[in-house]
Scaffold this motif. Sequence first.
Motif, mmCIF file in Angstrom:
data_model
loop_
_atom_site.group_PDB
_atom_site.id
_atom_site.type_symbol
_atom_site.label_atom_id
_atom_site.label_comp_id
_atom_site.label_asym_id
_atom_site.label_seq_id
_atom_site.Cartn_x
_atom_site.Cartn_y
_atom_site.Cartn_z
ATOM 1 N N ALA A 63 59.248 -63.899 -62.099
ATOM 2 C CA ALA A 63 57.922 -64.468 -62.353
ATOM 3 C C ALA A 63 57.212 -63.775 -63.514
ATOM 4 O O ALA A 63 56.059 -64.114 -63.799
ATOM 5 N N ARG A 64 57.897 -62.811 -64.164
ATOM 6 C CA ARG A 64 57.344 -62.056 -65.285
ATOM 7 C C ARG A 64 56.038 -61.357 -64.913
ATOM 8 O O ARG A 64 55.044 -61.372 -65.656
ATOM 9 N N VAL A 65 56.052 -60.730 -63.753
ATOM 10 C CA VAL A 65 54.908 -59.955 -63.267
ATOM 11 C C VAL A 65 55.179 -58.481 -63.533
ATOM 12 O O VAL A 65 56.196 -57.942 -63.090
ATOM 13 N N PRO A 66 54.300 -57.784 -64.236
ATOM 14 C CA PRO A 66 54.522 -56.371 -64.557
ATOM 15 C C PRO A 66 54.431 -55.484 -63.312
ATOM 16 O O PRO A 66 53.680 -55.766 -62.373
ATOM 17 N N ILE A 67 55.193 -54.389 -63.353
ATOM 18 C CA ILE A 67 55.259 -53.438 -62.238
ATOM 19 C C ILE A 67 54.806 -52.064 -62.713
ATOM 20 O O ILE A 67 55.224 -51.601 -63.783
ATOM 21 N N VAL A 68 53.997 -51.405 -61.898
ATOM 22 C CA VAL A 68 53.576 -50.022 -62.164
ATOM 23 C C VAL A 68 54.096 -49.145 -61.029
ATOM 24 O O VAL A 68 53.572 -49.200 -59.916
ATOM 25 N N PRO A 69 55.136 -48.342 -61.252
ATOM 26 C CA PRO A 69 55.627 -47.442 -60.203
ATOM 27 C C PRO A 69 54.575 -46.386 -59.866
ATOM 28 O O PRO A 69 53.843 -45.910 -60.735
ATOM 29 N N HIS A 70 54.538 -45.999 -58.585
ATOM 30 C CA HIS A 70 53.485 -45.085 -58.115
ATOM 31 C C HIS A 70 54.097 -44.052 -57.174
ATOM 32 O O HIS A 70 54.820 -44.396 -56.248
ATOM 33 N N GLY A 71 53.804 -42.781 -57.425
ATOM 34 C CA GLY A 71 54.303 -41.710 -56.562
ATOM 35 C C GLY A 71 53.160 -41.069 -55.799
ATOM 36 O O GLY A 71 52.459 -41.711 -55.027
ATOM 37 N N GLY A 72 52.934 -39.767 -56.050
ATOM 38 C CA GLY A 72 51.870 -39.064 -55.350
ATOM 39 C C GLY A 72 50.541 -39.102 -56.066
ATOM 40 O O GLY A 72 49.567 -38.512 -55.605
ATOM 41 N N GLU A 107 75.123 -26.262 -52.491
ATOM 42 C CA GLU A 107 73.722 -26.009 -52.830
ATOM 43 C C GLU A 107 73.088 -27.224 -53.509
ATOM 44 O O GLU A 107 72.525 -27.161 -54.594
ATOM 45 N N THR A 108 73.186 -28.376 -52.825
ATOM 46 C CA THR A 108 72.594 -29.609 -53.324
ATOM 47 C C THR A 108 71.809 -30.292 -52.215
ATOM 48 O O THR A 108 72.020 -30.048 -51.021
ATOM 49 N N MET A 109 70.905 -31.165 -52.631
ATOM 50 C CA MET A 109 70.087 -31.941 -51.707
ATOM 51 C C MET A 109 69.973 -33.358 -52.237
ATOM 52 O O MET A 109 69.678 -33.559 -53.414
ATOM 53 N N GLU A 110 70.248 -34.350 -51.383
ATOM 54 C CA GLU A 110 70.015 -35.741 -51.750
ATOM 55 C C GLU A 110 68.722 -36.190 -51.085
ATOM 56 O O GLU A 110 68.583 -36.116 -49.860
ATOM 57 N N VAL A 111 67.779 -36.656 -51.888
ATOM 58 C CA VAL A 111 66.442 -36.929 -51.380
ATOM 59 C C VAL A 111 65.905 -38.216 -51.987
ATOM 60 O O VAL A 111 66.196 -38.546 -53.132
ATOM 61 N N GLU A 112 65.129 -38.961 -51.196
ATOM 62 C CA GLU A 112 64.545 -40.199 -51.687
ATOM 63 C C GLU A 112 63.319 -39.907 -52.545
ATOM 64 O O GLU A 112 62.680 -38.854 -52.436
ATOM 65 N N ALA A 113 62.971 -40.877 -53.370
ATOM 66 C CA ALA A 113 61.938 -40.666 -54.384
ATOM 67 C C ALA A 113 60.565 -40.402 -53.800
ATOM 68 O O ALA A 113 59.733 -39.737 -54.437
ATOM 69 N N GLY A 144 60.148 -38.666 -56.944
ATOM 70 C CA GLY A 144 60.340 -39.708 -57.963
ATOM 71 C C GLY A 144 59.393 -39.539 -59.134
ATOM 72 O O GLY A 144 59.795 -39.659 -60.297
ATOM 73 N N GLY A 145 58.128 -39.262 -58.849
ATOM 74 C CA GLY A 145 57.159 -39.051 -59.919
ATOM 75 C C GLY A 145 57.452 -37.796 -60.714
ATOM 76 O O GLY A 145 57.294 -37.769 -61.940
ATOM 77 N N ILE A 146 57.883 -36.747 -60.022
ATOM 78 C CA ILE A 146 58.219 -35.492 -60.689
ATOM 79 C C ILE A 146 59.356 -35.708 -61.681
ATOM 80 O O ILE A 146 59.306 -35.222 -62.820
#
Length: 466
Positions: A63-72, A107-113, A144-146
């Motif tokens: 639909a050509r609607v712009p998206i603004v991602p948002h974190g903290g 010594e790794t971590m998988e984490v969601e945004a 995710g924001g970081i």
Amino acid sequence: MMEDFSIEALRCIVGERGVITDEADLAPFCTDWRGMFKGRARCAVLPRCTAEVAAVVRLCAAARVPIVPHGGNTGLSGGATPDASGEQVILSLSRMSAIRSLDVIGETMEVEAGCILQVAQEAAADAGLLLPITLAAEGSARIGGILSTNAGGTNVLRYGMARGRVLGLEVVTADGSIVSGLRQLRKDNAGYDWKQLFIGTEGTLGIITAAVLQLAPKSRQRVTALLAVPSADEALAVLRLARQAIGETLNAFELMSGPALELVARHVGLTTPLAPAPWYVLLEASSSLPSLRDAVEEMLADVLERGAASDGVIAESEKQERELWHLRESITEAEAREGRSIKHDVSVPIALIPAFLRVADEAVMNAFPLARINAFGHAGDGNIHYNVIIPPDADSQALNRLVHDLVVDHGGSISAEHGIGQYRVDELHRCRSAPELELARRIKLALDPAGLMNPGKVLPQTIVTG
């Protein structure tokens, strides 16, 4: 042309509670943390998984609607704030907050945004490890924001910027495709390192949904010290001596001006345990070896004997460590209470910090006689927060241009760790070379040809649309 787009279609993807349309409930998403930017949005969408993120992006793309991602919403450049059109959709990752796995051997971590940094830090600490990304906003900033802003912080000297901790990413591209590279590999030279395109580009090329982060061993010993130094030149002499004496144990090396700590004393009530000085250095070292304190004491004795510092104190307890760091962390709060300030998050080559400060101080005071300079920052990695307190009627754009031109003259960057967002778009366009901007434009057009991913951030919209 949004006839194919509807709020109900979004609810079908993320559920009734996953779409916010009420104006009052939308308000926190439409104002940045500093209150500098205010916008409007059609709605905020809160997906619960990567598949839902992809479905939302596909719906918006069609639909050509712009998206603004948002974190903290802890950014300092307005990168997560929508424009005033009321047509953009905010996509919040806050419900995607899981720590998917933690590998104590690798010594790794998988984490969601959507995971809050402090939560990830605590999970690593519980496993006897360290997630060495340290920010003032770590209690609300999200992974995710970081990563999308390539955040810095106080530990960059030892552990690097946020991108240096990323082994793998999962992203949703502008057409709604899911690209997963969640590999726990320290060495992977198989083709393009595409994840770097999504780190530091502030959601303008795609949306980070998960990451594999490299952790570090947890140190057993930590030493914090505050030094009074006569000049920025001597501060760098201390840095040089510290690197020679304690090397890789040096975590942080913060430079604070005397006027900056005077503001802290006036507005926050915190005072330095040392005599008044033009500049102060706050350094922190950590190690798993029990001999660290002896090494730091020997190094500080050498610094004082050489005259690079006039006085110093080593924290004798965790309480004293927190008190010394509280001085540094209170500077921004004290500055806000003092009055209107224009913030410059800049970097120059480390060796040129004193020269830049001298030239900038003189130029600013000549052009703005009523200004007061509040300089502090991460001297160990060349990042200076060159903030200027100015009268309400002073020309902030002229001040920005003056400072940024001097930064460029010294081979520096107009944004060291805060990003471009919408705050510095025009200045980036002015200060970066035409070939660099053209390369950025070509990357943007290749990955987001419709210009729907966080439009107006990082690059001027005219560069994308022509």
